[in-house]
Scaffold this active site. Structure first.
Site, short mmCIF file in Angstrom:
data_model
loop_
_atom_site.label_atom_id
_atom_site.label_comp_id
_atom_site.label_asym_id
_atom_site.label_seq_id
_atom_site.Cartn_x
_atom_site.Cartn_y
_atom_site.Cartn_z
N PRO A 214 48.75 44.47 46.20
CG PRO A 214 47.57 46.50 46.37
CD PRO A 214 47.57 45.08 46.87
CB CYS A 215 54.01 44.61 46.39
SG CYS A 215 54.17 43.42 45.04
#
Length: 249
Positions: A214-215
């Site tokens: 989850p950047c």
């Protein structure tokens, strides 16, 4: 050039599109054929508030709902004969490509402008045989997670190419719970190098497995939205969905 390290999606000519939205602007573009007019970056950031920023110095960001503890990140192992299975799926956030090698997820990314996931894969793995196959167990598990955020019954293994530093950053991203955010600087602190925030930003931007790693949960230290490889409008859309999931509208 080794695109896996310098330009994982083969989109270097579009990197200027990562520029953040003005806080007062509306996200009126269409993403994946769906209008997202009305989502405003200032509204999202106000909802997020500083209290949702994870406490990285205390390593508390690995505790909470929605953290990616069910995803195991391992370095990609190159083989003389490499076969990659990939599929393109319709998700709530638009068209999304998922690819795997030997059952391990090795790529995940959105359709971006004129580029399609299979073109990204050819740049990432130029010597691999690409076979289109939507009916792959790991793809189905990943797709169900993207659509529902429900923890899969079986852990997913993500196998990616990257430098030791990039892999360390991506591992930290997996620890950020749903509804929490971090900053580039805080990740740098956790990794023991507070001055490496720029390097952390580069690693975050080169994440080859979007959403699963989850950047999108990383913002600037000053509270600004920051960039996103697939465009800040899509980043807003994903963050908005996550906030709704934990009851913040």
């Amino acid at each position: 050039m080794d695109h896996s390290l310098k330009d994982p999606h083969g989109l270097s000519e579009f990197m200027d599109m990562k520029v953040g939205l003005d806080p007062s602007s509306s996200a009126n573009e269409w993403i994946g054929g769906q209008p997202i007019a009305g989502i405003r970056s200032d509204k999202i950031l106000k909802s997020i508030d500083r209290k949702l920023l994870s406490d990285h110095t205390g390593m508390n960001y690995g505790i909470g709902i929605g953290n990616r503890s069910h995803i195991r990140l391992v370095p990609f192992t190159d083989k003389k004969s490499l076969t990659i299975l990939y599929g393109i799926y319709t998700t709530r956030f638009g068209e999304f490509g998922i690819a795997s090698a030997g059952g391990d997820i090795c790529y995940a990314g959105f359709k971006f402008g004129k580029f399609r996931p299979e073109e990204h894969l050819r740049r990432l793995y130029p010597d691999a045989e690409l076979i289109y196959d939507e009916d792959v167990d790991s793809h189905c598990s990943a797709l169900n997670f993207i659509e529902t955020d429900e923890i899969p019954a079986k852990s997913l293994t993500v196998s990616v190419r990257g430098t030791p530093f990039q892999l360390a950053v991506w591992n930290e991203l997996l620890k950020i719970p749903l509804g929490s955010l971090t900053t580039y600087g805080r990740i740098a602190e956790v990794l023991g190098n507070p001055k490496a925030s720029r390097g952390v930003g580069n690693a975050v931007g080169r994440n080859p497995v979007s959403y699963l790693i989850p950047c999108h949960r990383v913002i600037c230290g000053d509270g600004g939205l920051g960039g996103y490889y697939w465009g800040t409008n899509l980043k807003l859309m994903i963050l908005s969905a996550e906030l709704k999931r934990i009851g913040i509208k």
